[in-house]
Every structure is written in structure tokens, then in C-alpha cells.
Design an enzyme around this catalytic site. Structure first.
Site, PDB file in Angstrom:
ATOM      1  N   PRO A 108       0.816  -1.225   0.000  1.00  0.00           N
ATOM      2  CA  PRO A 108       0.000   0.000   0.000  1.00  0.00           C
ATOM      3  C   PRO A 108       0.845   1.269   0.000  1.00  0.00           C
ATOM      4  O   PRO A 108       1.956   1.294   0.521  1.00  0.00           O
ATOM      5  CB  PRO A 108      -0.799  -0.106   1.305  1.00  0.00           C
ATOM      6  N   CYS A 109       0.291   2.329  -0.557  1.00  0.00           N
ATOM      7  CA  CYS A 109       0.940   3.647  -0.532  1.00  0.00           C
ATOM      8  C   CYS A 109       0.553   4.313   0.784  1.00  0.00           C
ATOM      9  O   CYS A 109      -0.611   4.637   1.008  1.00  0.00           O
ATOM     10  CB  CYS A 109       0.489   4.494  -1.714  1.00  0.00           C
ATOM     11  N   GLN A 110       1.532   4.495   1.662  1.00  0.00           N
ATOM     12  CA  GLN A 110       1.269   5.064   2.983  1.00  0.00           C
ATOM     13  C   GLN A 110       2.319   6.124   3.302  1.00  0.00           C
ATOM     14  O   GLN A 110       3.136   6.471   2.451  1.00  0.00           O
ATOM     15  CB  GLN A 110       1.308   3.936   4.035  1.00  0.00           C
TER      16      GLN A 110
END
Length: 438
Positions: A108-110
């Protein structure tokens, strides 16, 4: 009584042992993290007629926000329970992950910021639940047995996040991989630009350890050649020639706290990383690209199932059609900020409706399922009748086998395809990787 030929017995046993070793050597042992329903696995294991092949030796899929683990259920149904983990990856001991050559996953892009530095004896402390740091943990704890190669996928906004320091999060990833002894290549790829059926832009990241062929290619070539022809992505997905003057280059700090606090602070709205690039020995090179593709293109209409097989629930009646037209049309809506009470006008332009079947499909999103009218769901008009796309059609647009996700609710199947990747990209990259592995 016949005396057994012990020499022949031991000879056959030794031959079997050698054959098993040869089989092991011919496999590129792969671990699939954040596996979803197995897009990376399908793409890599599709590759055949090679002296080597990819074999997934361990996988992990855990969805923290749901009680029923639909993706993991599909994965187990298609590939079996053996060597598959349906557990929070942060709770998995690295010792339980077998040795492997290649680690793959769509993480995920976090927010990847850190609270302590690599120089701190306690290592990196990133935000809890940020899955990039689980990849880092595996690489760090495996030490000299860490995989030689990584192939990762993310949304393309990773290169620009956060908005207040564009590129900071990607800089953290590059610097942390550099410290672990990897070079890195990346490329934003729109699947439809290379003949695949969906307009889906994602950044793919390939890392390789010191002394691999891929590392040496970056070490021994100039940037313009790497980005234009000799790098992994240029070989796999051709682009027009990139000249030296088109390339930005900078050196990254090896202090991740410094990157967290200071990267791109002076020019926060300027992009530090462009659509393609690579990093070696803390220095990165990046450029815009222009696609060079002259083969056949795919269109949405090629992937629709026979109308006779489409369930009635996917068709839209005249009353509901008006709701869809409203959602797809242009509009200006007055809204009030609940916190400040400030009034403002929310505006959006019109979308093509119904979806054009003679072009590649728009990006599938996780909210694709369900009968309610939506701005972003796909609707096609066939023989004068409007309908939503079926789960089978969504699978085809991601290049999955037909009915790969069968067995769960249609809305969940659509959600899983919204989270998936286009398998054709992985397969093409895998073909190039397998040819270049030492």
C-alpha cells in the site's frame, strides 16, 4: 534368493539427489507478499519454455479491515493451502519465511516517514502498520540470505507523496534499499500503452543486489542508455530515446530521518522523481518517457462475454439509467464545510457515457461492484441495452483466468479486481528478468 544390487541402489539415490538439486537450481524461488488473489504468481508462473522458471515457495495475504479474508480464500482455492500464510505480516517471524531469490508484492501507498535513523542501534522506527517497513524488516533480518531481487508495484502517486514534500516517501524507499545493498529501477507503466486492455497506471519497482547482472548493467552503463535501452524496463517496455540533457540526477542522504524532515523542502511542489529512473550507490537518475509501441492495441469490446450469458442483475432499467446519467454528467453542487461552516461550490465535468467499447477500459476501482449508480463504475451499451461489467469481464481486463475469483459475492469479486494488477505487465517483466538472472 536374489541379492539386491546395493551399488545400483545407491547410484540411483545419488542420481535422484543430483536431479533434485538441478530442479532446485532451475527454479527462481519467489515469495509473494500482499498477495491479493495471486496476480504476481499467475504472471510469473505463466512463463514457460525457459531453462528456468519462477516458483512461489511462500505467500502471505492478510486484510486487516475485514473479518472474512476473501482474497486469501480465493488464493488458497486456486493455489492450495501449502506454504500460504493468512496472518498479519507484522506478526510473522522472518525465520518462518523460506529462503528465496525474488520477493514480489503490491504494497500500500502510505506515509513512510521514520522516527529514528539507520545509524541508531535500534534500527528504523516507522509508523505502525506501514507495510513497507515489513518488507524492510524481512530484507534486514535475512541479512546475507536476503533475496537478490525485488519486484514491487504501487500507485503512481507514490513518486509524488506527500504533497507537502513531493517524492519524500519514495526517497525513503530508495535510500533504505541502497543501505541494504540494492540498486533500484522504476517505471510508471500504463498497461494500455503496451496493448493491454485497461488504462491502469502503476509504478513498478525492481531492485537487485550487488554483483547481479542487473546491478552491473546500472554500474557499467551511462544513464541515457540505461533509461533508453539497456535497463530492465526499457528492454521490456520500449520508449523513445532519452538524451542526457533530459535526465535529472541527485544524491540521496543515507539518513532517513534527515530525508523525512528535509527532502524537497525548498521546492515541495516540484517533482523529484519522474516516470522512469534508477538509483545506484545513493545517486538517482530520472526522466520523463515517451512510449514507443507499434503493436496491436486491445479494446474493452474484445473482452466482453456473450450477452446470452450475462445475468439479468447487471442490466440497468430506464428508471435507474437516469440516475447513472446524472452521476456521469457535469454538475455544480453547493456544499458546507462541517467544521468551519464555509460554503463552497463542488464542480465536476462530464464523463463519457456509456463506456467506449472500441478503446481500452478505464481503470477498475475497488468500488466497481454493486447495482447503485456511480460516477466511476463501468457501463456498456450492447444491442441498445445498458449494463454494468460482470466479474468475469473485470477479471479479463486484468488478464486473469476466467472465473478466477468465483465462489464469493459479485461485489467482493469486483473489489478484488479493483485491488489487483494487470497480469500482462508482470509476465513481460518476468520474461526479461528470467533472461538476465545470473
Amino acid at each position: 534368493m536374489k541379492i539386491p544390487n546395493l551399488f545400483s541402489f545407491y547410484q540411483k539415490a545419488e542420481e535422484q539427489k543430483i536431479m533434485n538439486m538441478q530442479i532446485s537450481q532451475n527454479y527462481i524461488k519467489t515469495v509473494e507478499l500482499f498477495a491479493g488473489v495471486g496476480g504476481f504468481r499467475i504472471g510469473l508462473e505463466n512463463i514457460s519454455n525457459q531453462s528456468k522458471s519462477f516458483k512461489v515457495v511462500w505467500s502471505n495475504q492478510w486484510e486487516p479491515s475485514t473479518k472474512v479474508q476473501h482474497a486469501s480464500q480465493i488464493y488458497e482455492k486456486q493455489f492450495g493451502y501449502a506454504n500460504h500464510s493468512n496472518e498479519d505480516i507484522s506478526k510473522v517471524s522472518v525465520e518462518d519465511i523460506p529462503e528465496h531469490d525474488l520477493l514480489v508484492g503490491g504494497f500500500p501507498c502510505q506515509d513512510y516517514s521514520v522516527a529514528s535513523t539507520l545509524k541508531n542501534s535500534h534500527g528504523i522506527v516507522g509508523k505502525k502498520g506501514v507495510l513497507w517497513w515489513e518488507i524492510y524488516r524481512i530484507l534486514q533480518e535475512k541479512k546475507d540470505k536476503a533475496p537478490k531481487y525485488l519486484l514491487l508495484e504501487n500507485v503512481d502517486r507514490l513518486l509524488k507523496s506527500p504533497a507537502s514534500q513531493r517524492g519524500r516517501d519514495f526517497a525513503i524507499i530508495l535510500s533504505s534499499l541502497n543501505t541494504l545493498g540494492y540498486s533500484v529501477e522504476w517505471r510508471v507503466i500504463n498497461a494500455s500503452d503496451y496493448g493491454m486492455p485497461q488504462r491502469r497506471r502503476r509504478v513498478f519497482i525492481f531492485a537487485s543486489k550487488i554483483d547481479t547482472n542487473f546491478y552491473n548493467t546500472l554500474k557499467n552503463n551511462v544513464a541515457s542508455n540505461i533509461l533508453s535501452s539497456s535497463g530492465l524496463f526499457a528492454k521490456t517496455f520500449p520508449v523513445k530515446r532519452i538524451e542526457t540533457e533530459q535526465i535529472m540526477t541527485k544524491k540521496l542522504s543515507d539518513d532517513l530521518v534527515d530525508i523525512t524532515n528535509n527532502f524537497n523542502k525548498d521546492t515541495p511542489k516540484q517533482n523529484a522523481f519522474l516516470d522512469t529512473g534508477y538509483m545506484i550507490n545513493s545517486v538517482y537518475y530520472t526522466s520523463k518517457v515517451e512510449v514507443n509501441y507499434e503493436d496491436k492495441y486491445s479494446v474493452l469490446g474484445d473482452f466482453l462475454q456473450d450477452e446470452k450469458t450475462v445475468p439479468k442483475e447487471f442490466y440497468i432499467n430506464d428508471e435507474e439509467l437516469e440516475k447513472w446519467k446524472y452521476q456521469k454528467g457535469s454538475k455544480s453542487i453547493e456544499r458546507i464545510n462541517k467544521t468551519t461552516g464555509h460554503k463552497y461550490t463542488y464542480s465536476e465535468g462530464s464523463m463519457g457515457f456509456p463506456d467506449c467499447v472500441t478503446k481500452p477500459a478505464r481503470t477498475i476501482i475497488t468500488g466497481e461492484g454493486g447495482a447503485s449508480a456511480s460516477r466511476f463504475k463501468h457501463v456498456v451499451c450492447i444491442n441498445g441495452k445498458h449494463r454494468r461489467l460482470t466479474p468475469l469481464e473485470l477479471e479479463r481486463l486484468n488478464m486473469f483466468p476466467d472465473n478466477h475469483t468465483e465462489g464469493i459475492a459479485n461485489t467482493k469479486r469486483a473489489f478484488l479486481m479493483g485491488n489487483a494488477l494487470v497480469i500482462g505487465i508482470v509476465e513481460k517483466l518476468g520474461n526479461t528478468i528470467i533472461k538476465g538472472i545470473n
